[in-house]
Scaffold this active site. Structure first.
Site, short mmCIF file in Angstrom:
data_model
loop_
_atom_site.label_atom_id
_atom_site.label_comp_id
_atom_site.label_asym_id
_atom_site.label_seq_id
_atom_site.Cartn_x
_atom_site.Cartn_y
_atom_site.Cartn_z
N GLU A 80 17.40 -55.16 63.40
CA GLU A 80 16.27 -54.93 64.57
C GLU A 80 15.69 -56.29 64.34
OE1 GLU A 80 15.60 -52.92 65.80
OE2 GLU A 80 17.30 -50.94 64.92
N CYS A 142 13.19 -45.22 59.87
CA CYS A 142 13.48 -46.37 59.80
C CYS A 142 12.75 -47.43 59.83
CB CYS A 142 15.18 -46.65 60.94
SG CYS A 142 16.03 -45.29 60.32
N HIS A 166 20.89 -51.11 61.65
CA HIS A 166 20.48 -49.93 61.83
C HIS A 166 22.34 -49.92 62.52
CE1 HIS A 166 17.29 -47.78 63.74
NE2 HIS A 166 17.47 -47.00 62.97
#
EC number: 3.4.19.3
Length: 199
Positions: A80, A142, A166
């Site tokens: 991310e 998350c 992820h």
């Protein structure tokens, strides 16, 4: 040896297992490319998870943090790029449903990952593992843990690399769902490759 704090989550929503939990347990206390892995499985609870992570940062005193989350439906490993100051999404495991509130009331709108995400994607692809940078970590737990870790590092001026990755579903998780999946051993290998990208 430098320490890396590696976190995953317990199962959540209608997922009977969480492959991040298995990765964290599989790598806990292992040495990966000169890094001592300290693994911790986090609860899926908006009210306690962030504080627990902050406590772990000060207890473990790692040089790097990689938090893992399940993105069932994605077909590749996705480091991310950014965490946003927002809690939203479905209910957590305690039945709490956030509604767009800020994670930190006076915190900045977002934080960028300090992990070498471009290098990670390149190394994963060089090893035959599909990967791509993601520009949204969502607004569920998350994103929450990514934001809380980066905020604590910024506020306390800590010298720690930190970010979030992820992962897709494992084959075991995909047995009851029509979604892309990886072998669990390949998911763990992917995270080992990512750890190997850290200086």
């Amino acid at each position: 040896m430098k320490k890396i704090l590696l976190t995953g989550f317990v199962p959540f929503l209608d997922n009977p297992i969480n492959p991040t939990e298995e990765i964290v347990q599989g790598l806990h206390k292992k040495s990966v490319n000169g890094w001592e892995v300290v693994g911790e499985v986090l609860p899926v609870d908006f009210h306690v998870t962030g504080d627990h992570l902050v406590e772990l940062i000060h207890k473990v005193q790692p040089s790097a943090i990689i938090s893992l989350g399940l993105a069932a439906g994605r077909n590749r490993i996705t480091p991310e790029r950014i965490a946003i100051n927002c809690n939203d999404g479905p209910v957590d495991n305690q039945g709490y449903k956030p509604d767009g509130e800020k994670i930190i009331s006076d915190g900045p709108d977002g934080y960028f990952s300090s992990l070498p995400i471009k290098k990670m994607v390149k190394e994963l692809e060089n090893n035959g593992i599909p990967a791509k940078i993601s520009n949204t970590a969502g607004a569920y737990l998350c994103n929450h843990v990514m934001y809380r870790a980066l905020h604590e590092i910024e506020q306390q001026k800590l010298d720690i690399f930190s970010g979030f990755i992820h992962i897709p579903a494992s084959h075991k998780l995909a047995l009851t769902n029509n979604i892309p999946s990886f072998a669990q051993k390949d998911l763990q290998r992917a995270i080992e490759i990512c750890i190997g990208c850290l200086d």
